[in-house]
Write a protein that holds these residues in place. Structure first.
Motif, PDB file in Angstrom:
ATOM      1  N   ILE A   2      37.605 -40.176  10.260  1.00  0.00           N
ATOM      2  CA  ILE A   2      36.519 -39.526  10.987  1.00  0.00           C
ATOM      3  C   ILE A   2      36.762 -39.800  12.468  1.00  0.00           C
ATOM      4  N   CYS A   3      36.782 -38.742  13.274  1.00  0.00           N
ATOM      5  CA  CYS A   3      36.927 -38.854  14.727  1.00  0.00           C
ATOM      6  C   CYS A   3      35.613 -38.442  15.357  1.00  0.00           C
ATOM      7  N   GLU A   4      35.069 -39.336  16.174  1.00  0.00           N
ATOM      8  CA  GLU A   4      33.789 -39.082  16.828  1.00  0.00           C
ATOM      9  C   GLU A   4      33.964 -39.200  18.337  1.00  0.00           C
ATOM     10  N   THR A   5      33.331 -38.331  19.081  1.00  0.00           N
ATOM     11  CA  THR A   5      33.297 -38.457  20.537  1.00  0.00           C
ATOM     12  C   THR A   5      31.845 -38.385  20.976  1.00  0.00           C
ATOM     13  N   TRP A   6      31.445 -39.398  21.765  1.00  0.00           N
ATOM     14  CA  TRP A   6      30.054 -39.526  22.217  1.00  0.00           C
ATOM     15  C   TRP A   6      29.996 -39.535  23.733  1.00  0.00           C
ATOM     16  N   LEU A   7      28.919 -39.007  24.275  1.00  0.00           N
ATOM     17  CA  LEU A   7      28.723 -38.939  25.715  1.00  0.00           C
ATOM     18  C   LEU A   7      28.694 -40.328  26.345  1.00  0.00           C
ATOM     19  N   ASN A   8      27.976 -41.261  25.687  1.00  0.00           N
ATOM     20  CA  ASN A   8      27.838 -42.614  26.239  1.00  0.00           C
ATOM     21  C   ASN A   8      27.388 -43.581  25.140  1.00  0.00           C
ATOM     22  N   GLU A   9      27.275 -44.836  25.521  1.00  0.00           N
ATOM     23  CA  GLU A   9      26.887 -45.883  24.569  1.00  0.00           C
ATOM     24  C   GLU A   9      25.475 -45.660  24.035  1.00  0.00           C
ATOM     25  N   GLU A  10      24.586 -45.135  24.870  1.00  0.00           N
ATOM     26  CA  GLU A  10      23.203 -44.888  24.446  1.00  0.00           C
ATOM     27  C   GLU A  10      23.149 -43.852  23.318  1.00  0.00           C
ATOM     28  N   SER A  11      23.921 -42.790  23.445  1.00  0.00           N
ATOM     29  CA  SER A  11      23.909 -41.769  22.401  1.00  0.00           C
ATOM     30  C   SER A  11      24.548 -42.287  21.112  1.00  0.00           C
ATOM     31  N   LEU A  12      25.583 -43.102  21.231  1.00  0.00           N
ATOM     32  CA  LEU A  12      26.198 -43.708  20.043  1.00  0.00           C
ATOM     33  C   LEU A  12      25.213 -44.657  19.354  1.00  0.00           C
ATOM     34  N   SER A  13      24.527 -45.470  20.142  1.00  0.00           N
ATOM     35  CA  SER A  13      23.544 -46.406  19.565  1.00  0.00           C
ATOM     36  C   SER A  13      22.410 -45.665  18.868  1.00  0.00           C
ATOM     37  N   ALA A  14      21.947 -44.568  19.474  1.00  0.00           N
ATOM     38  CA  ALA A  14      20.888 -43.773  18.846  1.00  0.00           C
ATOM     39  C   ALA A  14      21.380 -43.168  17.536  1.00  0.00           C
ATOM     40  N   HIS A  15      22.624 -42.705  17.522  1.00  0.00           N
ATOM     41  CA  HIS A  15      23.225 -42.157  16.302  1.00  0.00           C
ATOM     42  C   HIS A  15      23.229 -43.188  15.179  1.00  0.00           C
ATOM     43  N   GLU A  16      23.538 -44.422  15.527  1.00  0.00           N
ATOM     44  CA  GLU A  16      23.619 -45.493  14.524  1.00  0.00           C
ATOM     45  C   GLU A  16      22.260 -45.858  13.936  1.00  0.00           C
ATOM     46  N   GLN A  17      21.182 -45.343  14.509  1.00  0.00           N
ATOM     47  CA  GLN A  17      19.826 -45.590  13.998  1.00  0.00           C
ATOM     48  C   GLN A  17      19.254 -44.394  13.234  1.00  0.00           C
ATOM     49  N   THR A  18      20.014 -43.318  13.130  1.00  0.00           N
ATOM     50  CA  THR A  18      19.500 -42.113  12.461  1.00  0.00           C
ATOM     51  C   THR A  18      19.479 -42.297  10.945  1.00  0.00           C
ATOM     52  N   PRO A  19      18.598 -41.595  10.259  1.00  0.00           N
ATOM     53  CA  PRO A  19      18.541 -41.694   8.797  1.00  0.00           C
ATOM     54  C   PRO A  19      19.867 -41.320   8.120  1.00  0.00           C
ATOM     55  N   HIS A  20      20.556 -40.296   8.630  1.00  0.00           N
ATOM     56  CA  HIS A  20      21.819 -39.911   7.989  1.00  0.00           C
ATOM     57  C   HIS A  20      22.878 -41.003   8.134  1.00  0.00           C
ATOM     58  N   PHE A  21      22.931 -41.662   9.271  1.00  0.00           N
ATOM     59  CA  PHE A  21      23.899 -42.754   9.449  1.00  0.00           C
ATOM     60  C   PHE A  21      23.538 -43.931   8.539  1.00  0.00           C
ATOM     61  N   ILE A  22      22.267 -44.325   8.564  1.00  0.00           N
ATOM     62  CA  ILE A  22      21.807 -45.485   7.794  1.00  0.00           C
ATOM     63  C   ILE A  22      21.997 -45.272   6.291  1.00  0.00           C
ATOM     64  N   THR A  23      21.897 -44.034   5.840  1.00  0.00           N
ATOM     65  CA  THR A  23      22.054 -43.724   4.420  1.00  0.00           C
ATOM     66  C   THR A  23      23.513 -43.516   4.018  1.00  0.00           C
ATOM     67  N   LEU A  24      24.234 -42.697   4.782  1.00  0.00           N
ATOM     68  CA  LEU A  24      25.569 -42.258   4.356  1.00  0.00           C
ATOM     69  C   LEU A  24      26.686 -43.258   4.625  1.00  0.00           C
ATOM     70  N   VAL A  25      26.626 -43.972   5.727  1.00  0.00           N
ATOM     71  CA  VAL A  25      27.705 -44.927   6.018  1.00  0.00           C
ATOM     72  C   VAL A  25      27.792 -46.020   4.953  1.00  0.00           C
ATOM     73  N   PRO A  26      26.685 -46.634   4.532  1.00  0.00           N
ATOM     74  CA  PRO A  26      26.794 -47.617   3.445  1.00  0.00           C
ATOM     75  C   PRO A  26      27.340 -47.021   2.138  1.00  0.00           C
ATOM     76  N   GLN A  27      26.998 -45.752   1.857  1.00  0.00           N
ATOM     77  CA  GLN A  27      27.547 -45.095   0.666  1.00  0.00           C
ATOM     78  C   GLN A  27      29.071 -45.022   0.758  1.00  0.00           C
ATOM     79  N   ILE A  28      29.571 -44.650   1.923  1.00  0.00           N
ATOM     80  CA  ILE A  28      31.017 -44.549   2.133  1.00  0.00           C
ATOM     81  C   ILE A  28      31.661 -45.931   2.042  1.00  0.00           C
ATOM     82  N   GLN A  29      31.017 -46.928   2.638  1.00  0.00           N
ATOM     83  CA  GLN A  29      31.556 -48.292   2.613  1.00  0.00           C
ATOM     84  C   GLN A  29      31.637 -48.869   1.203  1.00  0.00           C
ATOM     85  N   LYS A  30      30.732 -48.467   0.313  1.00  0.00           N
ATOM     86  CA  LYS A  30      30.774 -48.938  -1.073  1.00  0.00           C
ATOM     87  C   LYS A  30      31.983 -48.385  -1.824  1.00  0.00           C
TER      88      LYS A  30
END
Length: 92
Positions: A52-80
């Protein structure tokens, strides 16, 4: 800007499930504020490797992304289902 390259190593048995979750993550993340690009790639030489390649405008937008429901739900699924290695790059 910030670039993340997330390498995911999966077994053949888990590959389809990881791809399904990753595609959902991509589709949702592209709508996040500050997301410049978000794509998933399948290695043409190593079937067990996805990236997965991601490009973010800044650290604030990346941090906000990491708090979204889709990130919180899907990343742990992938990690399992696979092991992840993240490389982070920053540039002006």
């Amino acid at each position: 800007m910030i670039r993340l390259n997330v390498f995911i190593q999966v077994t053949e048995a888990n590959r389809a499930s990881v791809l399904e979750s990753a595609k959902e993550l991509v589709a949702s993340s592209l709508k996040d504020n500050g997301c410049i690009a978000y794509d998933i790639f399948e290695s043409s030489t190593r079937k067990e490797v996805l990236m997965i390649c991601e490009t973010w405008l800044n650290e604030e937008s990346l941090s906000a992304h990491e708090q979204t429901p889709h990130f919180i739900t899907l990343v742990p699924q992938i990690q399992k289902l696979g092991s992840m290695k993240i490389e982070k790059f920053e540039w002006a």
